[in-house]
Scaffold this motif. Structure first.
Motif, PDB file in Angstrom:
ATOM      1  N   ARG A  25       0.862  -1.193   0.000  1.00 43.62           N
ATOM      2  CA  ARG A  25       0.000   0.000   0.000  1.00 43.62           C
ATOM      3  C   ARG A  25       0.886   1.226   0.000  1.00 43.62           C
ATOM      4  NH1 ARG A  25      -5.560  -1.209   1.350  1.00 43.62           N
ATOM      5  NH2 ARG A  25      -5.837   1.032   1.077  1.00 43.62           N
ATOM      6  N   TYR A  26       0.449   2.280  -0.710  1.00 45.09           N
ATOM      7  CA  TYR A  26       1.213   3.521  -0.672  1.00 45.09           C
ATOM      8  C   TYR A  26       0.942   4.236   0.658  1.00 45.09           C
ATOM      9  CZ  TYR A  26       3.646   7.698  -1.887  1.00 45.09           C
ATOM     10  OH  TYR A  26       4.555   8.721  -1.865  1.00 45.09           O
ATOM     11  N   LEU A  27       1.993   4.785   1.240  1.00 39.38           N
ATOM     12  CA  LEU A  27       1.873   5.461   2.532  1.00 39.38           C
ATOM     13  C   LEU A  27       1.993   6.973   2.344  1.00 39.38           C
ATOM     14  CD1 LEU A  27       1.860   5.226   5.721  1.00 39.38           C
ATOM     15  CD2 LEU A  27       4.357   5.307   5.553  1.00 39.38           C
ATOM     16  N   GLY A  28       0.957   7.697   2.753  1.00 41.43           N
ATOM     17  CA  GLY A  28       1.052   9.161   2.784  1.00 41.43           C
ATOM     18  C   GLY A  28       1.532   9.552   4.165  1.00 41.43           C
ATOM     19  N   GLY A  29       0.687  10.232   4.933  1.00 49.86           N
ATOM     20  CA  GLY A  29       1.057  10.582   6.307  1.00 49.86           C
ATOM     21  C   GLY A  29       0.778   9.458   7.286  1.00 49.86           C
ATOM     22  N   GLY A  30       0.012   8.467   6.853  1.00 52.62           N
ATOM     23  CA  GLY A  30      -0.243   7.293   7.691  1.00 52.62           C
ATOM     24  C   GLY A  30      -1.372   7.463   8.691  1.00 52.62           C
ATOM     25  N   THR A  31      -2.049   8.615   8.697  1.00 53.63           N
ATOM     26  CA  THR A  31      -3.068   8.853   9.733  1.00 53.63           C
ATOM     27  C   THR A  31      -4.228   7.874   9.634  1.00 53.63           C
ATOM     28  OG1 THR A  31      -4.123  10.526   8.343  1.00 53.63           O
ATOM     29  CG2 THR A  31      -2.562  11.315   9.995  1.00 53.63           C
ATOM     30  N   LEU A  32      -4.558   7.455   8.436  1.00 51.02           N
ATOM     31  CA  LEU A  32      -5.621   6.462   8.271  1.00 51.02           C
ATOM     32  C   LEU A  32      -5.047   5.076   8.019  1.00 51.02           C
ATOM     33  CD1 LEU A  32      -8.222   8.390   6.076  1.00 51.02           C
ATOM     34  CD2 LEU A  32      -8.339   7.902   8.523  1.00 51.02           C
ATOM     35  N   LEU A  33      -4.049   5.012   7.128  1.00 50.86           N
ATOM     36  CA  LEU A  33      -3.533   3.697   6.735  1.00 50.86           C
ATOM     37  C   LEU A  33      -2.953   2.938   7.933  1.00 50.86           C
ATOM     38  CD1 LEU A  33      -2.946   1.632   4.549  1.00 50.86           C
ATOM     39  CD2 LEU A  33      -0.799   2.802   4.070  1.00 50.86           C
ATOM     40  N   VAL A  34      -2.129   3.603   8.724  1.00 53.91           N
ATOM     41  CA  VAL A  34      -1.483   2.906   9.853  1.00 53.91           C
ATOM     42  C   VAL A  34      -2.533   2.510  10.896  1.00 53.91           C
ATOM     43  CG1 VAL A  34       0.192   3.141  11.729  1.00 53.91           C
ATOM     44  CG2 VAL A  34       0.749   3.983   9.435  1.00 53.91           C
ATOM     45  N   ALA A 101      -1.283  14.401   8.096  1.00 53.77           N
ATOM     46  CA  ALA A 101      -2.204  14.129   6.972  1.00 53.77           C
ATOM     47  C   ALA A 101      -1.784  14.911   5.738  1.00 53.77           C
ATOM     48  CB  ALA A 101      -3.624  14.507   7.374  1.00 53.77           C
ATOM     49  N   THR A 102      -1.753  14.227   4.613  1.00 53.11           N
ATOM     50  CA  THR A 102      -1.279  14.850   3.377  1.00 53.11           C
ATOM     51  C   THR A 102      -2.441  15.202   2.442  1.00 53.11           C
ATOM     52  OG1 THR A 102      -1.041  12.721   2.254  1.00 53.11           O
ATOM     53  CG2 THR A 102       0.883  13.536   3.477  1.00 53.11           C
ATOM     54  N   VAL A 103      -2.113  16.107   1.535  1.00 62.33           N
ATOM     55  CA  VAL A 103      -3.049  16.507   0.489  1.00 62.33           C
ATOM     56  C   VAL A 103      -3.459  15.284  -0.353  1.00 62.33           C
ATOM     57  CG1 VAL A 103      -3.037  17.765  -1.712  1.00 62.33           C
ATOM     58  CG2 VAL A 103      -2.201  18.869   0.381  1.00 62.33           C
ATOM     59  N   GLY A 114     -12.568  14.215   3.647  1.00 62.16           N
ATOM     60  CA  GLY A 114     -12.296  14.696   2.288  1.00 62.16           C
ATOM     61  C   GLY A 114     -12.581  16.179   2.133  1.00 62.16           C
ATOM     62  N   ASP A 115     -12.458  16.943   3.234  1.00 67.09           N
ATOM     63  CA  ASP A 115     -12.763  18.379   3.162  1.00 67.09           C
ATOM     64  C   ASP A 115     -11.809  19.131   2.233  1.00 67.09           C
ATOM     65  OD1 ASP A 115     -14.862  18.177   5.047  1.00 67.09           O
ATOM     66  OD2 ASP A 115     -13.425  18.209   6.695  1.00 67.09           O
ATOM     67  N   PHE A 116     -10.546  18.719   2.206  1.00 65.04           N
ATOM     68  CA  PHE A 116      -9.602  19.422   1.333  1.00 65.04           C
ATOM     69  C   PHE A 116      -9.972  19.179  -0.138  1.00 65.04           C
ATOM     70  CE2 PHE A 116      -5.566  20.428  -0.723  1.00 65.04           C
ATOM     71  CZ  PHE A 116      -5.277  21.637  -0.112  1.00 65.04           C
TER      72      PHE A 116
HETATM   73  C1  LIG Z   1      -8.769  11.618  14.080  1.00 64.44           C
HETATM   74  C2  LIG Z   1      -8.908  11.988  12.636  1.00 64.44           C
HETATM   75  C3  LIG Z   1      -9.651  13.122  12.302  1.00 64.44           C
HETATM   76  C4  LIG Z   1      -9.803  13.488  10.969  1.00 64.44           C
HETATM   77  N1  LIG Z   1     -10.563  14.578  10.648  1.00 64.44           N
HETATM   78  C5  LIG Z   1     -10.744  14.902   9.351  1.00 64.44           C
HETATM   79  C6  LIG Z   1     -11.547  16.005   8.984  1.00 64.44           C
HETATM   80  O1  LIG Z   1     -12.122  16.685   9.817  1.00 64.44           O
HETATM   81  N2  LIG Z   1     -11.681  16.288   7.669  1.00 64.44           N
HETATM   82  C7  LIG Z   1     -11.060  15.543   6.695  1.00 64.44           C
HETATM   83  O2  LIG Z   1     -11.200  15.852   5.521  1.00 64.44           O
HETATM   84  N3  LIG Z   1     -10.306  14.511   7.019  1.00 64.44           N
HETATM   85  C8  LIG Z   1     -10.137  14.174   8.315  1.00 64.44           C
HETATM   86  N4  LIG Z   1      -9.372  13.108   8.628  1.00 64.44           N
HETATM   87  C9  LIG Z   1      -8.827  12.353   7.565  1.00 64.44           C
HETATM   88  C10 LIG Z   1      -7.497  12.951   7.211  1.00 64.44           C
HETATM   89  O3  LIG Z   1      -7.638  14.035   6.381  1.00 64.44           O
HETATM   90  C11 LIG Z   1      -6.842  11.853   6.549  1.00 64.44           C
HETATM   91  O4  LIG Z   1      -6.342  11.119   7.641  1.00 64.44           O
HETATM   92  C12 LIG Z   1      -5.771  12.203   5.613  1.00 64.44           C
HETATM   93  O5  LIG Z   1      -6.169  13.086   4.625  1.00 64.44           O
HETATM   94  C13 LIG Z   1      -5.221  10.966   5.006  1.00 64.44           C
HETATM   95  O6  LIG Z   1      -3.982  11.396   4.659  1.00 64.44           O
HETATM   96  P1  LIG Z   1      -2.684  10.592   5.011  1.00 64.44           P
HETATM   97  O7  LIG Z   1      -1.616  11.315   4.297  1.00 64.44           O
HETATM   98  O8  LIG Z   1      -2.507  10.388   6.454  1.00 64.44           O
HETATM   99  O9  LIG Z   1      -3.036   9.223   4.279  1.00 64.44           O
HETATM  100  P2  LIG Z   1      -2.645   7.739   4.681  1.00 64.44           P
HETATM  101  O10 LIG Z   1      -3.290   7.379   5.971  1.00 64.44           O
HETATM  102  O11 LIG Z   1      -1.189   7.542   4.558  1.00 64.44           O
HETATM  103  O12 LIG Z   1      -3.357   6.963   3.482  1.00 64.44           O
HETATM  104  C14 LIG Z   1      -4.759   6.902   3.371  1.00 64.44           C
HETATM  105  C15 LIG Z   1      -5.087   6.205   2.045  1.00 64.44           C
HETATM  106  O13 LIG Z   1      -4.691   7.040   0.963  1.00 64.44           O
HETATM  107  C16 LIG Z   1      -3.734   6.369   0.150  1.00 64.44           C
HETATM  108  N5  LIG Z   1      -2.764   7.395  -0.260  1.00 64.44           N
HETATM  109  C17 LIG Z   1      -2.165   8.313   0.530  1.00 64.44           C
HETATM  110  N6  LIG Z   1      -1.409   9.132  -0.204  1.00 64.44           N
HETATM  111  C18 LIG Z   1      -1.527   8.719  -1.489  1.00 64.44           C
HETATM  112  C19 LIG Z   1      -0.978   9.152  -2.724  1.00 64.44           C
HETATM  113  N7  LIG Z   1      -0.153  10.208  -2.817  1.00 64.44           N
HETATM  114  N8  LIG Z   1      -1.316   8.483  -3.855  1.00 64.44           N
HETATM  115  C20 LIG Z   1      -2.140   7.403  -3.794  1.00 64.44           C
HETATM  116  N9  LIG Z   1      -2.691   6.943  -2.651  1.00 64.44           N
HETATM  117  C21 LIG Z   1      -2.386   7.607  -1.516  1.00 64.44           C
HETATM  118  C22 LIG Z   1      -3.128   5.286   1.013  1.00 64.44           C
HETATM  119  O14 LIG Z   1      -2.634   4.207   0.258  1.00 64.44           O
HETATM  120  C23 LIG Z   1      -4.318   4.891   1.853  1.00 64.44           C
HETATM  121  O15 LIG Z   1      -5.146   4.004   1.147  1.00 64.44           O
HETATM  122  C24 LIG Z   1      -9.191  12.726   9.953  1.00 64.44           C
HETATM  123  C25 LIG Z   1      -8.432  11.596  10.289  1.00 64.44           C
HETATM  124  C26 LIG Z   1      -8.291  11.236  11.607  1.00 64.44           C
HETATM  125  C27 LIG Z   1      -7.465  10.018  11.919  1.00 64.44           C
END
Ligand SMILES: Cc1cc2nc3c(=O)[nH]c(=O)nc-3n(C[C@H](O)[C@H](O)[C@H](O)COP(=O)(O)OP(=O)(O)OC[C@H]3O[C@@H](n4cnc5c(N)ncnc54)[C@H](O)[C@@H]3O)c2cc1C
Length: 270
Positions: A25-34, A101-103, A114-116
């Motif tokens: 799996r591709y890892l962004g910031g890991g906030t959801l994936l991890v 969390a990444t864009v 998905g607010d962004f």
């Molecule tokens: C406690 C909590 C509160 C949150 N509140 C909000 C909120 O209010 N509004 C909101 O919009 N979001 C919210 N989020 C979601 C947050 O925005 C996401 O966690 C974040 O955007 C996911 O980004 P990440 O970089 O951590 O992704 P990851 O956790 O690393 O990845 C998530 C998924 O995206 C895929 N992915 C990541 N980057 C890429 C890339 N460049 N290309 C292809 N696939 C990719 C991964 O493979 C995985 O399937 C919340 C999350 C948490 C845990």
């Protein structure tokens, strides 16, 4: 089961590894994936990431701005060229989430997140997707509906329009918990005007469908109109057209439909 973390300097090598390794799996910031890996709702044998510099760059160029997929919400909130997006980034999670969390990750965040992406839709964003050696550009609204989202492709960057003025871009998010909380509904609008009348406005919603969506009926109803009670009446009448909200612990689908026009009116007349 142990999960390997593999880091590649070049994005195309990360993409190649993702394509050749089943269970990666591709890892962004890991906030959801991890979190999902730990709780067992997602299975993976490896997490793949890239440290390619362009992934973390913010590049304004005239009327368009390109942001690498690895840029975090905290970086968006702090960047002097992106002041209009700071209110969007600041509503996403708390400080710890925004630091990670990444864009790119936000484009994959499940409902009602998905607010962004909502803001990006209003700003006519295109997504640069790398699935082989060369990146391919796709309009964000098509990307959000496409199979690529769940596939082996990696988002490299997102490019969007700089608003006509800071006033021309508006964003509102309704949530139950403040200052952070998942959306009951979020709305972003880019409202360029000519001679006091709206010219090709863009409006997008979050939490009103499985992914962020454009409010095309609202856009059509606002085009050429003035931003006053009479000018927005038709847009409010068609506000929920094309919406398929879900019921979740934050709100019912009925409630989301009820509050949407209220918040749309506030946003348009603010
Ligand atoms: C406690 C909590 C509160 C949150 N509140 C909000 C909120 O209010 N509004 C909101 O919009 N979001 C919210 N989020 C979601 C947050 O925005 C996401 O966690 C974040 O955007 C996911 O980004 P990440 O970089 O951590 O992704 P990851 O956790 O690393 O990845 C998530 C998924 O995206 C895929 N992915 C990541 N980057 C890429 C890339 N460049 N290309 C292809 N696939 C990719 C991964 O493979 C995985 O399937 C919340 C999350 C948490 C845990």
């Amino acid at each position: 089961m142990p999960v390997a973390l593999k880091t590649y300097d070049r994005l195309r090598d990360a993409v190649a590894a993702l394509g050749s390794e089943t269970g990666s799996r591709y890892l962004g910031g890991g906030t959801l994936l991890v979190r999902n890996l730990i709780e067992g709702s997602v299975q993976a044998s490896s997490m793949i990431r890239s440290t390619e510099r362009s992934m973390t760059e913010i590049r304004p160029a005239g009327g368009r701005i390109t942001v690498g997929a690895g840029v975090t919400m905290a970086q968006i909130a702090a960047h002097p060229d992106l002041k209009f997006l700071a209110p969007v980034a600041r509503t996403i999670g708390g400080p710890a989430i925004r630091n990670m969390a990444t864009v790119g990750g936000n484009l994959f965040a499940p409902y009602p997140y998905g607010d962004f992406a909502v803001a990006m839709l209003a700003l006519e964003a295109t997504v640069s997707v790398q699935s082989g050696y060369s990146p391919r550009d796709t309009a964000l609204d098509e990307f959000l509906l496409s199979a690529d989202r769940g596939n082996r492709a990696v988002v490299a960057a997102i490019t969007f329009r700089r608003p006509e003025s800071d006033r021309a871009f508006r964003y509102v998010k309704m949530s139950r918990t403040h200052p952070k909380g998942a959306s009951v509904v979020s709305i972003a609008a880019h409202l360029p005007a000519s001679g006091g009348r709206l010219s090709s406005p863009r409006v997008a919603y979050g939490a009103m469908a499985p992914t962020a969506i454009r409010a095309k009926a609202v856009e059509a109803a606002l085009n050429g109109k003035t931003l006053d009670e009479a000018g927005i009446a038709q847009a409010l009448a068609v506000a929920t057209e094309g919406c398929h909200p879900q019921t979740d612990p934050f709100a019912s689908d009925w409630y989301r439909r009820e509050v949407l026009p209220v918040y749309l009116k506030r946003l348009l007349l603010s």
